[in-house]
Design a protein around this motif. Structure first.
Motif, PDB file in Angstrom:
ATOM      1  N   TYR A   8      16.323  21.017 -13.878  1.00 58.97           N
ATOM      2  CA  TYR A   8      15.314  19.997 -14.167  1.00 58.97           C
ATOM      3  C   TYR A   8      15.797  18.623 -13.708  1.00 58.97           C
ATOM      4  O   TYR A   8      15.026  17.829 -13.169  1.00 58.97           O
ATOM      5  N   GLY A   9      17.068  18.364 -13.922  1.00 60.86           N
ATOM      6  CA  GLY A   9      17.642  17.103 -13.466  1.00 60.86           C
ATOM      7  C   GLY A   9      17.559  16.969 -11.956  1.00 60.86           C
ATOM      8  O   GLY A   9      17.292  15.879 -11.436  1.00 60.86           O
ATOM      9  N   LEU A  10      17.775  18.060 -11.242  1.00 59.03           N
ATOM     10  CA  LEU A  10      17.658  18.052  -9.779  1.00 59.03           C
ATOM     11  C   LEU A  10      16.232  17.686  -9.361  1.00 59.03           C
ATOM     12  O   LEU A  10      16.033  16.859  -8.470  1.00 59.03           O
ATOM     13  N   ILE A  11      15.254  18.265 -10.021  1.00 61.94           N
ATOM     14  CA  ILE A  11      13.856  17.961  -9.714  1.00 61.94           C
ATOM     15  C   ILE A  11      13.561  16.494 -10.019  1.00 61.94           C
ATOM     16  O   ILE A  11      12.936  15.797  -9.220  1.00 61.94           O
ATOM     17  N   PHE A  12      14.032  16.017 -11.167  1.00 57.50           N
ATOM     18  CA  PHE A  12      13.810  14.612 -11.533  1.00 57.50           C
ATOM     19  C   PHE A  12      14.413  13.671 -10.498  1.00 57.50           C
ATOM     20  O   PHE A  12      13.776  12.705 -10.082  1.00 57.50           O
ATOM     21  N   VAL A  13      15.631  13.933 -10.073  1.00 55.50           N
ATOM     22  CA  VAL A  13      16.288  13.068  -9.086  1.00 55.50           C
ATOM     23  C   VAL A  13      15.552  13.130  -7.743  1.00 55.50           C
ATOM     24  O   VAL A  13      15.355  12.108  -7.090  1.00 55.50           O
ATOM     25  N   ALA A  14      15.127  14.317  -7.342  1.00 60.75           N
ATOM     26  CA  ALA A  14      14.404  14.455  -6.072  1.00 60.75           C
ATOM     27  C   ALA A  14      13.102  13.654  -6.098  1.00 60.75           C
ATOM     28  O   ALA A  14      12.779  12.947  -5.136  1.00 60.75           O
ATOM     29  N   VAL A  15      12.360  13.746  -7.199  1.00 63.79           N
ATOM     30  CA  VAL A  15      11.105  12.995  -7.313  1.00 63.79           C
ATOM     31  C   VAL A  15      11.397  11.492  -7.346  1.00 63.79           C
ATOM     32  O   VAL A  15      10.678  10.693  -6.739  1.00 63.79           O
ATOM     33  N   LEU A  16      12.447  11.102  -8.024  1.00 61.48           N
ATOM     34  CA  LEU A  16      12.838   9.689  -8.107  1.00 61.48           C
ATOM     35  C   LEU A  16      13.192   9.130  -6.730  1.00 61.48           C
ATOM     36  O   LEU A  16      12.841   7.997  -6.396  1.00 61.48           O
ATOM     37  N   LEU A  17      13.860   9.930  -5.919  1.00 65.19           N
ATOM     38  CA  LEU A  17      14.294   9.470  -4.600  1.00 65.19           C
ATOM     39  C   LEU A  17      13.180   9.465  -3.554  1.00 65.19           C
ATOM     40  O   LEU A  17      13.232   8.688  -2.600  1.00 65.19           O
ATOM     41  N   ALA A  18      12.177  10.313  -3.710  1.00 61.07           N
ATOM     42  CA  ALA A  18      11.139  10.470  -2.685  1.00 61.07           C
ATOM     43  C   ALA A  18      10.456   9.152  -2.305  1.00 61.07           C
ATOM     44  O   ALA A  18      10.406   8.814  -1.119  1.00 61.07           O
ATOM     45  N   PRO A  19       9.929   8.369  -3.244  1.00 51.68           N
ATOM     46  CA  PRO A  19       9.283   7.126  -2.823  1.00 51.68           C
ATOM     47  C   PRO A  19      10.267   6.103  -2.257  1.00 51.68           C
ATOM     48  O   PRO A  19       9.913   5.319  -1.371  1.00 51.68           O
ATOM     49  N   ASN A  20      11.509   6.118  -2.739  1.00 51.88           N
ATOM     50  CA  ASN A  20      12.525   5.219  -2.193  1.00 51.88           C
ATOM     51  C   ASN A  20      12.804   5.540  -0.728  1.00 51.88           C
ATOM     52  O   ASN A  20      12.917   4.633   0.102  1.00 51.88           O
ATOM     53  N   ILE A  21      12.901   6.808  -0.414  1.00 55.42           N
ATOM     54  CA  ILE A  21      13.154   7.226   0.966  1.00 55.42           C
ATOM     55  C   ILE A  21      11.951   6.867   1.845  1.00 55.42           C
ATOM     56  O   ILE A  21      12.117   6.326   2.940  1.00 55.42           O
ATOM     57  N   ALA A  22      10.743   7.138   1.349  1.00 58.38           N
ATOM     58  CA  ALA A  22       9.539   6.803   2.115  1.00 58.38           C
ATOM     59  C   ALA A  22       9.459   5.297   2.361  1.00 58.38           C
ATOM     60  O   ALA A  22       9.147   4.862   3.474  1.00 58.38           O
ATOM     61  N   PHE A  23       9.768   4.496   1.350  1.00 63.24           N
ATOM     62  CA  PHE A  23       9.711   3.043   1.505  1.00 63.24           C
ATOM     63  C   PHE A  23      10.766   2.566   2.506  1.00 63.24           C
ATOM     64  O   PHE A  23      10.483   1.730   3.370  1.00 63.24           O
TER      65      PHE A  23
END
Length: 151
Positions: A8-23
């Motif tokens: 679950y932590g992996l999923i949370f971190v991946a979702v957290l990073l996604a908009p940062n990477i896109a930006f």
């Protein structure tokens, strides 16, 4: 939670990073620091990467796991809600450079790390989450204030 790995932590971190990477991909100069404090910057990075790591691993000696009935459900609901708000914040503030954007996008991940640490009784995550929260919110606010003052 059993074992060292927290999916679950992996999923949370991946979702957290996604908009940062896109930006970062679309705004090459989007994360410029206008306020410089090497100590706060260093501690923020230690807190950030420490939190990322501790969201993924649960060393049994320092992570007690979900400590009350319903803690896992609350962990998943709060985590999903904080991430949804975080992603909505990115959508709402995508083109904006403001203090409210800086505070929204720094407070929400801080709360994610802190609630995860608390509900998992994960002591390193709690400590690193506190370091990250104080430093990240301070840096984000100071950078936004300095950038807005500059023009």
């Amino acid at each position: 939670m059993t074992g060292w790995f927290n999916p679950y932590g992996l999923i949370f971190v991946a979702v957290l990073l996604a908009p940062n990477i896109a930006f970062t991909m679309t705004h090459r100069n989007g994360f410029e620091n206008a306020w410089h404090n090497k100590t706060v910057e260093l501690l923020e990075q230690v807190g950030r990467f420490g939190c990322f790591l501790m969201m993924l691993v649960n060393p049994p000696a320092v992570c007690r796991g979900f400590w009350f009935a319903g803690a896992k459900t609350l962990y998943l609901i709060l985590g999903a809600a904080l991430l949804a708000l975080y992603c909505l914040g990115w959508v709402a503030f995508w083109k904006e450079s403001s203090t409210r954007k800086a505070l929204t996008l720094s407070i929400l991940p801080s709360l994610l790390f802190l609630e995860s640490g608390a509900l998992l009784a994960h002591f390193p995550l709690l400590v690193l989450g506190c370091v990250f929260a104080v430093c990240h919110v301070t840096l984000s606010y100071r950078n936004a204030a300095a950038a807005n003052q500059a023009g």
